[in-house]
Design an enzyme around this catalytic site. Structure first.
Site, mmCIF file in Angstrom:
data_model
loop_
_atom_site.group_PDB
_atom_site.id
_atom_site.type_symbol
_atom_site.label_atom_id
_atom_site.label_comp_id
_atom_site.label_asym_id
_atom_site.label_seq_id
_atom_site.Cartn_x
_atom_site.Cartn_y
_atom_site.Cartn_z
ATOM 1 N N THR A 180 -29.157 33.526 -10.676
ATOM 2 C CA THR A 180 -28.541 34.386 -9.653
ATOM 3 C C THR A 180 -29.332 35.691 -9.570
ATOM 4 O O THR A 180 -30.035 36.026 -10.516
ATOM 5 C CB THR A 180 -27.086 34.650 -10.090
ATOM 6 O OG1 THR A 180 -26.323 33.516 -9.759
ATOM 7 C CG2 THR A 180 -26.468 35.866 -9.444
ATOM 8 N N ARG A 207 -15.526 26.842 -4.061
ATOM 9 C CA ARG A 207 -15.405 27.733 -5.228
ATOM 10 C C ARG A 207 -16.056 29.086 -4.919
ATOM 11 O O ARG A 207 -17.132 29.152 -4.346
ATOM 12 C CB ARG A 207 -16.081 27.071 -6.428
ATOM 13 C CG ARG A 207 -16.101 27.923 -7.705
ATOM 14 C CD ARG A 207 -17.427 28.641 -7.883
ATOM 15 N NE ARG A 207 -17.550 29.282 -9.179
ATOM 16 C CZ ARG A 207 -18.529 30.137 -9.482
ATOM 17 N NH1 ARG A 207 -19.447 30.428 -8.595
ATOM 18 N NH2 ARG A 207 -18.591 30.679 -10.684
ATOM 19 N N GLY A 209 -17.292 32.685 -6.740
ATOM 20 C CA GLY A 209 -17.537 33.328 -8.031
ATOM 21 C C GLY A 209 -17.346 34.828 -7.955
ATOM 22 O O GLY A 209 -16.624 35.342 -7.091
ATOM 23 N N THR A 230 -24.397 38.996 -13.863
ATOM 24 C CA THR A 230 -24.741 37.587 -13.666
ATOM 25 C C THR A 230 -24.203 36.803 -14.865
ATOM 26 O O THR A 230 -24.121 37.332 -15.962
ATOM 27 C CB THR A 230 -26.264 37.391 -13.540
ATOM 28 O OG1 THR A 230 -26.576 36.004 -13.709
ATOM 29 C CG2 THR A 230 -27.045 38.167 -14.585
HETATM 30 N N1 ASP Z 1 -22.269 34.663 -11.429
HETATM 31 C C1 ASP Z 1 -22.681 33.549 -10.621
HETATM 32 C C2 ASP Z 1 -21.463 32.729 -10.236
HETATM 33 O O1 ASP Z 1 -20.637 32.481 -11.078
HETATM 34 C C3 ASP Z 1 -23.640 32.637 -11.277
HETATM 35 C C4 ASP Z 1 -24.783 33.287 -12.030
HETATM 36 O O2 ASP Z 1 -24.788 34.498 -12.242
HETATM 37 O O3 ASP Z 1 -25.701 32.556 -12.409
HETATM 38 O O4 ASP Z 1 -21.373 32.304 -9.103
#
Ligand code: ASP
Length: 321
Positions: A180, A207, A209, A230
Site C-alpha cells: 500500500t 470490504r 480498509g 499501512t
Molecule cells: N492498510 C491496507 C488495507 O487494509 C493494506 C496495506 O496497508 O497493505 O486495506
C-alpha cells in the site's frame, strides 16, 4: 518480545516529504530496486509540487506511487476474491479538510478523486458506483484493469486457498497485505497526509480498509504533525495508531519516539506483523516505525533535496513473495 523497527529522526526542514510503499513481507522479492525507484519518484513528486500547496503536493506524491505499477495502489492494485480491482484512498489537511473514496474501480488515481471530495464536497467519504460515476464525470483517467502481476498473484493465492493447501483466509492474512502507499507532506508550515491501496488480496467484495478513513489510515493536526499508516486495515481502524502518534507529538514527544510508541501500543493490542507508520512533525522532522518484515520509504526536503529511498528491514514475519 515483538520486534519494532524505527527510522529517524531525520531533519528535513520545510518543505518536507516522507512516503512509504507498504509494510509487510518483503524478503526474497526480486523487485526491490523497482520499488525503491517508485518511492523515490513519489517523494520527488511531492517535493516538486510543494510550492503549489500542501494538498497538491501530497496528492502528486501519492499519484506517482499509484502510477508506479509495482505497488498495491492505482494501476498495481491487488484483486478481491472474485478477481476485481476495488481501491480505497484518502487525504487530509490541517485545515480540517478531508476526503476518502472506497471500493472504487474507475479511476486510475483514486487519490485525485479523494482530493476532489476533500476540496469540493460537503462530505468526507464516498463509496462504490456513485463515486465511480463522479470520477468518470470529472474526466479522471480510467483504470486500465488488473496488472499481469496482480492477476498472477491472485491466481496463485486463490488456488492455494481452494486446494486447502493453505489455511483459511483469516489465517493467511499476513501473506495478503502489503505494498500500500502513503505520504505526509509539510509545506509553508502546513501539513497533509494521504493513503491509497488496492486493499488486501482476496478480500471480500465491498470490504473497506483503513486507507480512506481520516483518523485511521492517515491523520494530521495543525502545527503538530501528520501520519500515514499501512498494514492490516481492520486493526488500524480499531487501534487508530496515527491519531495516537500525533497526539504524542502534540505533548512534546519527539517524532521517532511517538512512532515507536504508536507501533508498540498497536502490537500490544493486536500482535505483531500488522503495522507500519510514517510520521512528520510541523518542524520538519520525519520518522517511521513498523512491526513487520519490511517497509520501503523515501524522504526529501529543504535540507535533503536529493531523495533518499531505503528499505526498512525488521524482525517481523510475513510471507516471502
Ligand atoms: N492498510 C491496507 C488495507 O487494509 C493494506 C496495506 O496497508 O497493505 O486495506
Amino acid at each position: 518480545m515483538a520486534s519494532i523497527t524505527v527510522y529517524g529522526p531525520v531533519r528535513l526542514g520545510d518543505p518536507a516529504v516522507i512516503v512509504h510503499g507498504g509494510a509487510g513481507g518483503w524478503r526474497g522479492i526480486s523487485r526491490i530496486e523497482e520499488v525503491l525507484g517508485a518511492v523515490r519518484a513519489g517523494a520527488a513528486a511531492g517535493l516538486h509540487h510543494a510550492r503549489k500547496g500542501v494538498l497538491e503536493a501530497v496528492v502528486e506524491a501519492v499519484a506517482a506511487l499509484e502510477d508506479s505499477g509495482v505497488l498495491n495502489a492505482g494501476i498495481g492494485s491487488v484483486l478481491t476474491y472474485d478477481g476485481r480491482v476495488e481501491m480505497d484512498a484518502g487525504v487530509m489537511t490541517d485545515a480540517t479538510q478531508a476526503g476518502g473514496v472506497a471500493v472504487v474501480t474507475y479511476p486510475r488515481n483514486p487519490v485525485r478523486l479523494a482530493a476532489y471530495v476533500a476540496r469540493e464536497l460537503p462530505h468526507v467519504l464516498l463509496a462504490g458506483p456513485a463515486a465511480d460515476e463522479l470520477a468518470q464525470r470529472l474526466g479522471l483517467e480510467k483504470h486500465p484493469g488488473p496488472s499481469p502481476r496482480a492477476l498472477e498473484r491472485w491466481k496463485t493465492l486463490r488456488e492455494k486457498l481452494r486446494s486447502g493447501e493453505g489455511p483459511s483466509w483469516a489465517r493467511v492474512i499476513h501473506e495478503l497485505y502489503g505494498d500500500t502507499v502513503g505520504a505526509v507532506v509539510l509545506s509553508a508550515g502546513r501539513l497533509a497526509a494521504s493513503a491509497s491501496t488496492g486493499g488486501i488480496v482476496l478480500k471480500h467484495a465491498g470490504r473497506i480498509g483503513d486507507s480512506p478513513v481520516p483518523g485511521a489510515g492517515f491523520y494530521v493536526e495543525r502545527g503538530v504533525g501528520g501520519c500515514s499508516a499501512t498494514g492490516i486495515g481492520e486493526t488500524i481502524l480499531l487501534g487508530r495508531p496515527c491519531v495516537y502518534a500525533v497526539e504524542l507529538i502534540a505533548e512534546g514527544v519527539p517524532v521517532e519516539e511517538a512512532a515507536r510508541a504508536a507501533v508498540a501500543r498497536h502490537t500490544q493490542l493486536f500482535g505483531s506483523d500488522n503495522l507500519g507508520i510514517i510520521v512528520l512533525d510541523a518542524k520538519g522532522y520525519a520518522a517511521a516505525a513498523m512491526n513487520t518484515q519490511g517497509m520501503p520509504i523515501a524522504v526529501a526536503g529543504q535540507l535533503k533535496p536529493n531523495v533518499e529511498p531505503l528499505m526498512l528491514w525488521g524482525g517481523g514475519g510475513g510471507a516471502e513473495r
